[in-house]
Write a protein that holds these residues in place. Structure first.
Motif, mmCIF file in Angstrom:
data_model
loop_
_atom_site.group_PDB
_atom_site.id
_atom_site.type_symbol
_atom_site.label_atom_id
_atom_site.label_comp_id
_atom_site.label_asym_id
_atom_site.label_seq_id
_atom_site.Cartn_x
_atom_site.Cartn_y
_atom_site.Cartn_z
ATOM 1 N N ASP A 429 78.302 1.821 -20.888
ATOM 2 C CA ASP A 429 79.009 2.827 -20.097
ATOM 3 C C ASP A 429 80.513 2.623 -20.255
ATOM 4 O O ASP A 429 81.195 2.136 -19.354
ATOM 5 N N LYS A 430 81.024 3.041 -21.412
ATOM 6 C CA LYS A 430 82.435 2.792 -21.708
ATOM 7 C C LYS A 430 83.365 3.450 -20.696
ATOM 8 O O LYS A 430 84.355 2.826 -20.292
ATOM 9 N N PRO A 431 83.118 4.675 -20.225
ATOM 10 C CA PRO A 431 84.018 5.257 -19.220
ATOM 11 C C PRO A 431 84.122 4.418 -17.943
ATOM 12 O O PRO A 431 85.211 4.262 -17.387
ATOM 13 N N GLN A 432 83.000 3.877 -17.478
ATOM 14 C CA GLN A 432 83.041 3.050 -16.273
ATOM 15 C C GLN A 432 83.757 1.732 -16.550
ATOM 16 O O GLN A 432 84.483 1.206 -15.695
ATOM 17 N N ALA A 433 83.554 1.179 -17.749
ATOM 18 C CA ALA A 433 84.271 -0.036 -18.124
ATOM 19 C C ALA A 433 85.772 0.207 -18.093
ATOM 20 O O ALA A 433 86.542 -0.605 -17.560
ATOM 21 N N LEU A 434 86.203 1.336 -18.644
ATOM 22 C CA LEU A 434 87.632 1.669 -18.645
ATOM 23 C C LEU A 434 88.137 1.926 -17.227
ATOM 24 O O LEU A 434 89.298 1.639 -16.915
ATOM 25 N N ALA A 435 87.279 2.455 -16.376
ATOM 26 C CA ALA A 435 87.690 2.711 -14.988
ATOM 27 C C ALA A 435 88.042 1.406 -14.280
ATOM 28 O O ALA A 435 89.027 1.336 -13.536
ATOM 29 N N TYR A 436 87.230 0.357 -14.492
ATOM 30 C CA TYR A 436 87.548 -0.938 -13.901
ATOM 31 C C TYR A 436 88.863 -1.473 -14.455
ATOM 32 O O TYR A 436 89.709 -1.995 -13.713
ATOM 33 N N LEU A 437 89.037 -1.346 -15.758
ATOM 34 C CA LEU A 437 90.250 -1.845 -16.393
ATOM 35 C C LEU A 437 91.481 -1.099 -15.877
ATOM 36 O O LEU A 437 92.520 -1.704 -15.575
ATOM 37 N N ASP A 438 91.339 0.208 -15.722
ATOM 38 C CA ASP A 438 92.484 1.013 -15.287
ATOM 39 C C ASP A 438 92.814 0.796 -13.810
ATOM 40 O O ASP A 438 93.965 0.958 -13.402
ATOM 41 N N ARG A 439 91.812 0.444 -13.000
ATOM 42 C CA ARG A 439 92.101 0.128 -11.588
ATOM 43 C C ARG A 439 93.080 -1.033 -11.501
ATOM 44 O O ARG A 439 94.025 -1.007 -10.698
ATOM 45 N N ILE A 440 92.859 -2.024 -12.316
ATOM 46 C CA ILE A 440 93.749 -3.187 -12.304
ATOM 47 C C ILE A 440 95.123 -2.807 -12.818
ATOM 48 O O ILE A 440 96.151 -3.101 -12.183
ATOM 49 N N ARG A 441 95.160 -2.148 -13.954
ATOM 50 C CA ARG A 441 96.455 -1.850 -14.571
ATOM 51 C C ARG A 441 97.274 -0.898 -13.707
ATOM 52 O O ARG A 441 98.504 -1.024 -13.626
ATOM 53 N N THR A 442 96.623 0.024 -13.037
ATOM 54 C CA THR A 442 97.346 0.939 -12.146
ATOM 55 C C THR A 442 97.982 0.173 -10.992
ATOM 56 O O THR A 442 99.148 0.400 -10.649
ATOM 57 N N LYS A 443 97.238 -0.743 -10.391
ATOM 58 C CA LYS A 443 97.748 -1.495 -9.246
ATOM 59 C C LYS A 443 98.818 -2.509 -9.641
ATOM 60 O O LYS A 443 99.536 -3.004 -8.774
ATOM 61 N N ARG A 444 98.929 -2.813 -10.903
ATOM 62 C CA ARG A 444 99.980 -3.731 -11.370
ATOM 63 C C ARG A 444 101.170 -2.977 -11.965
ATOM 64 O O ARG A 444 102.075 -3.607 -12.497
ATOM 65 N N GLU A 445 101.155 -1.677 -11.885
ATOM 66 C CA GLU A 445 102.236 -0.817 -12.401
ATOM 67 C C GLU A 445 102.382 -0.939 -13.911
ATOM 68 O O GLU A 445 103.486 -0.842 -14.471
#
Length: 521
Positions: A429-445
């Motif tokens: 589930d690559k989209p969900q994998a990217l969603a987890y990754l992007d949650r972190i990167r978004t919160k770190r600016e």
């Protein structure tokens, strides 16, 4: 030494006679096998010329009888194990921001260690590795005092305290063996039937056999399964009413709590290559644990002592290291010798956190990178003598405040669970994998690049980069490189990669263990 042992033997013979009459042979055998072996081992510490099997001292001055026959004694023994874990040979230094981070090339330092060169046979480094081994197993043996005796003394406790003490002891035993295996054993994919480490499950001075990786993991997961069941019934972190007297219901992050056990299971399963189970436990922690992202107000325009340098509300489990201030001053505070992420000419922290992109040639200027506004860089580093942000302030915790939990090292954090989940989902589930990754990167600016068209390998490289940033100086990166089988890893003292082999990530067994340990041929 022989004279000391003769003296010890006479003391022990006296104790046998005092405790039980000679005619009661069955009880004598029981006491020899159960309680008096503890007395013998503890007394042996008095003779400094002899090896110490049991190093940790309980938090308060109590005698052995209290340790194994009162509820307070069991609790103090458990606290003693936690204290032992904060030793500088373990999570007070070397298994947090010391040896394992040097092996991972995460520190540029001028201290006389050869860990960054993988020169484990250097005498100083070899002695340090032996001290790590001894520290881990001393803590395990102390932990087993509890597990060997608590069931037969369950009547001493209210039900909640009995279950929580036993559960935490089980979780600690699993946690310490897991790290011993990750340090001294082969990577799981290379282990096969080779003997790895012993799993010590009782308080006895015996030569436990070195087991295969699968056998060690079976013991680890058995202990964690038992701990999970007990904590699910009692842990205040789940909202249970607490009717005991030993635990602070509002301070469970400093203990092996229920979610720490689940998170450790996620670590174990991903290390074994079992992505399905790793995902189950990582997501349970992410979705059920009461956590929240760090707030910018706790990072900007605040004094260092009030700054949330740990992103504490994202931490699942931690240890209180009472000497952390002195340790920080020793390892980070001396300008010429400190652990840092740069040298006289280059700020390698800026490259590691992708604040800057290394230029193709030394005479060219670096370009801004996606991490130009990364909170983990801007607010968790201080300046070196050149004015560059290269010295981590993660463990610079000079005062206690409502924001920062004082003198703390993090053992497990929520973002590690997200990165485990992302890795586990990558194939299915690559989209969900990217969603987890992007949650972190978004919160770190971090400026988010579109990875929807990227290959699994390219996304995995980003996961590894974020893992390095999230767990910087927390002792986890070396294990990631090891389980992924990396043959090149980025250096913190150049723009180059360091060549590695599987042996680069395996601490050699101490000479005493090689000579006297129960290692199958």
């Amino acid at each position: 030494m022989n004279a000391n042992y003769d003296k010890l033997n006479k003391i022990c013979e006296h104790l046998f006679r005092k405790v039980l009459p000679p005619k009661d042979n069955k009880k004598i055998i029981y006491m020899k096998n159960k309680t008096l072996i503890i007395i013998v081992v503890l007394l042996s510490q008095a003779f400094s010329s002899c090896d110490k099997w049991l190093d940790v001292q309980p938090a308060t001055d109590i005698d052995l009888t209290d340790q194994i026959s009162t509820a307070d004694g069991f609790h103090e023994t458990l606290n003693g194990v936690y204290i032992n874990m904060t030793n500088e040979n373990l999570y007070g230094h070397h298994l947090m921001y010391g040896a394992v981070e040097q092996v991972a090339q995460n520190i540029n330092n001028t201290w006389n260690w050869t860990f960054p060169d993988f020169a484990f046979d250097d005498p100083n480094t070899k002695n340090q590795i032996a001290a790590i081994w001894k520290g881990l197993y001393n803590a395990i043996v102390n932990d087993n005092i509890i597990l060997d005796n608590i069931d037969e003394n369950a009547n001493l406790f209210v039900d909640t305290d009995y279950k929580m003490i036993k559960a935490e002891a089980l979780a600690i035993r699993a946690f310490l063996h897991f790290d011993a295996l990750r340090l001294f054993g082969d990577a799981y994919q290379d282990a096969g039937e080779n003997p790895q480490i012993p799993y010590v499950s009782t308080f006895e001075r015996v030569r436990y056999p070195h087991l295969t990786a699968d056998q060690v993991y079976e013991h680890i997961l058995t202990d964690l399964d038992k701990a999970e069941v007990l904590l699910q019934e009692t842990d205040p972190i789940l909202g249970h009413n607490y009717d005991g007297k030993f635990f602070d219901p509002n301070n469970r992050r400093y203990r092996m709590n229920y979610y720490a056990v689940l998170a450790l299971k996620a670590r174990v399963y991903i290390t074994m290559g079992d992505k399905a189970n790793a995902l189950i436990y990582a997501q349970k922690v992410i979705n059920e644990f009461d956590w929240k992202w760090v707030n910018i107000s706790n990072l900007v325009n605040v004094n260092q002592g009030e700054k949330d340098v740990l992103f504490i509300n994202e931490v699942v489990a931690a240890l209180n290291v009472t000497q952390l201030g002195n340790l920080y001053n020793t390892w980070f505070g001396i300008q010429d010798n400190q652990y840092h992420a740069g040298n006289g000419t280059t700020n390698y922290a800026a490259y590691a956190f992708e604040v800057l992109i290394p230029p193709p040639s030394w005479w060219m200027d670096a370009d801004p990178g996606p991490g130009i506004n990364d909170w983990r860089y801007l607010y968790l580093f201080s300046e070196n003598g050149n004015g560059d942000l290269t010295v981590s302030t993660k463990y610079d915790q000079p005062i206690s405040s409502g924001v920062l939990q004082y003198k703390t090292v993090p053992l497990i954090r929520i973002t590690e669970m997200m990165l485990i989940a992302a890795e586990a989902l990558l194939e299915t589930d690559k989209p969900q994998a990217l969603a987890y990754l992007d949650r972190i990167r978004t919160k770190r600016e971090v400026i988010i690049e579109d990875l929807s068209g990227a290959t699994e390998g390219e996304i995995m490289n980003v996961i590894v980069k974020e893992f390095r940033k999230e767990t910087y100086l927390e002792g986890q990166l070396m294990y990631l490189y090891k389980r992924l089988g990396y043959t090149q890893i980025p250096a913190m003292n150049s723009n180059n990669f360091v060549e590695t082999t599987p042996e680069s990530f395996i601490f050699p067994l101490p000479d005493n263990e090689l000579e006297f340990g129960n290692i199958p041929n």
